[in-house]
Scaffold this motif. Structure first.
Motif, short mmCIF file in Angstrom:
data_model
loop_
_atom_site.label_atom_id
_atom_site.label_comp_id
_atom_site.label_asym_id
_atom_site.label_seq_id
_atom_site.Cartn_x
_atom_site.Cartn_y
_atom_site.Cartn_z
N SER A 177 0.85 -1.19 0.00
CA SER A 177 0.00 0.00 0.00
C SER A 177 0.88 1.23 0.00
CB SER A 177 -0.92 0.00 1.23
OG SER A 177 -0.15 -0.07 2.43
N GLU A 201 -2.95 -1.09 -3.17
CA GLU A 201 -3.66 0.10 -2.67
C GLU A 201 -2.82 1.33 -2.98
OE1 GLU A 201 -5.97 1.61 1.39
OE2 GLU A 201 -4.35 0.15 1.55
N ILE A 203 -3.17 5.31 -2.84
CA ILE A 203 -3.95 6.44 -2.36
C ILE A 203 -3.23 7.72 -2.76
CG2 ILE A 203 -4.96 7.53 -0.31
CD1 ILE A 203 -4.50 4.76 1.11
N SER A 205 -3.31 12.04 -2.65
CA SER A 205 -3.87 13.30 -2.14
C SER A 205 -3.45 14.45 -3.03
CB SER A 205 -3.40 13.56 -0.69
OG SER A 205 -2.01 13.81 -0.66
N ARG A 212 -7.33 15.05 -8.82
CA ARG A 212 -7.73 13.83 -8.11
C ARG A 212 -8.48 12.88 -9.05
NH1 ARG A 212 -9.01 17.71 -4.12
NH2 ARG A 212 -11.27 17.48 -4.44
N LEU A 216 -7.37 8.96 -10.38
CA LEU A 216 -8.21 7.76 -10.43
C LEU A 216 -8.15 7.10 -11.80
CD1 LEU A 216 -11.33 9.01 -8.45
CD2 LEU A 216 -9.75 7.21 -7.72
N THR A 221 -6.48 3.96 -6.32
CA THR A 221 -7.63 3.25 -5.77
C THR A 221 -8.46 4.13 -4.84
OG1 THR A 221 -6.26 2.38 -3.96
CG2 THR A 221 -6.46 1.03 -5.94
N ARG A 222 -7.87 5.26 -4.43
CA ARG A 222 -8.58 6.20 -3.55
C ARG A 222 -7.91 7.56 -3.66
NH1 ARG A 222 -8.87 5.60 3.11
NH2 ARG A 222 -9.91 7.60 3.56
N ILE A 224 -7.84 11.68 -1.98
CA ILE A 224 -8.15 12.46 -0.77
C ILE A 224 -7.94 13.93 -1.05
CG2 ILE A 224 -7.47 12.90 1.63
CD1 ILE A 224 -6.42 10.00 1.72
N LEU A 236 -4.53 5.53 7.62
CA LEU A 236 -4.21 4.88 6.35
C LEU A 236 -3.26 3.70 6.53
CD1 LEU A 236 -3.83 8.01 4.04
CD2 LEU A 236 -5.85 6.57 4.41
#
Length: 346
Positions: A177, A201, A203, A205, A212, A216, A221-222, A224, A236
């Motif tokens: 991750s 994973e 992520i 920001s 953002r 994606l 996968t995410r 912020i 996290l």
């Protein structure tokens, strides 16, 4: 020297003469040393360092104190070779690793040639770069590329090399991750590299909603919004944090988001000094490191792109000729811009 027939005697070059002062010059073709090749430049990516030299005249201790040719992300075709290089290489399409280490110092002998104190790196004062018709490079730093790589993608193997180095430093492997701060060009390429290394994973920001969304689309996968949410308080618990923003606030929050014995890699050019949460780093035995360029990354980068694991062509949002380098350097002011390409031969 062995060469293709009828090379011109001169070439057009974009020269930085001072802050935001560019001119076009005609210069003789560079002299090819025995261990070098002469490359006709096809495409050159615009990097944030080029922009910084253009707008501010320096980056840290590197100061532009004379005329300088910018550009270090490049591809082209070999049109001449030095006496010690196989003439069969003439005609090869190549991606250029834009540096010349001494190969004899302690760091070079240890395999850390990126840290060579005698390094000559394109577009780093006083070494000229690639906003020019032709350049020379040592033959082993001109990497042959397959036909399915475009000139643009081959040029962008340089920032991909930054991302590969980052993932290696971060210890990313299948199932890892990772949190990445910043969804600019390097952040987007880091997303793709993390995915290629097997991260499950990813992520990201970023302050800007459009960035953002773009993150994606490239495999995050995410995402912020660090204004709306406190990244440090989200639990996290990632294996690694990569800063591609240069923001002290992002660095602090990212360190606090890393699990015990995790890794933090600082990539973004930010403040020369910043305050870090030392107690967090010490008590959780977090490794904090930086990266400075790359070593031995082009073979991996070529494979990633040619196999379709990483997409660099879609990053190109602007194309410019040598007469419009200023516009290329200022294209980052457009929030939709990712990578601009300069074509010195057009």
């Amino acid at each position: 020297m062995t060469q293709t027939p009828a090379l011109p005697e001169t070439m057009r070059v974009s020269v930085l003469n001072g802050v935001q002062n560019l001119t076009i010059e005609d210069r003789p073709l560079p002299v090819v040393q025995p261990d070098e090749v002469l490359v006709k430049v096809a495409a050159v990516g615009v990097c944030g360092s080029d922009v910084h030299y253009y707008r501010h005249g320096k980056i840290g201790d590197f100061v532009v104190d004379g005329p300088l040719v910018l550009g270090h992300e490049l591809s082209g075709k070999i049109v001449a070779v030095g006496a010690d290089v196989d003439a069969a290489r003439i005609g090869e399409r190549v991606a250029v690793e834009p540096q010349r280490p001494c190969k004899n110092c302690r760091e070079c002998r240890a395999g850390r040639y990126n840290l060579c104190p005698n390094m000559e790196f394109y577009a780093t004062p006083p070494i000229d770069g690639a906003f020019a018709g032709y350049v020379t490079i040592q033959a082993d730093f001109a990497h042959a590329i397959p036909d399915n790589l475009s000139d643009e993608a081959a040029a962008l193997l340089e920032p991909l090399s930054v991302a590969i180095t980052t993932m290696r430093k971060a210890g990313i492997e299948p199932g890892s991750s990772i949190l990445i701060a910043g969804a600019g060009p390097i952040g987007i390429i880091c997303i793709q590299a993390a995915k290629a290394f097997g991260a499950s994973e990813i992520i990201v920001s970023d302050l800007v909603a459009e960035r953002r969304e773009r993150a994606l689309s490239y495999g995050a996968t995410r995402v912020i919004d660090p204004v709306a949410e406190d990244v440090a308080a989200l639990g996290l618990d990632v294996n690694a944090f990569v800063d591609a923003s240069g923001s002290p606030r992002a660095v602090d929050a990212g360190i606090r988001a890393v699990r015990p014995a995790g890794t933090v890699v600082l990539v973004g050019l930010g403040n020369p000094e910043m305050t870090l949460p030392v107690e967090q780093i010490q008590n959780l035995e977090i490794t904090v490191t930086g990266i400075f360029r790359y070593t031995n990354t082009w073979p991996a980068a070529i494979h990633m792109v040619s196999s379709g694991v990483v997409d660099l062509d879609s990053l190109v949002t602007g194309k410019f000729d040598l007469d419009h380098v200023a516009e290329a350097l200022n294209s980052d002011q457009n929030p939709d811009s990712l990578k601009s390409i300069v074509y010195p031969g057009k």
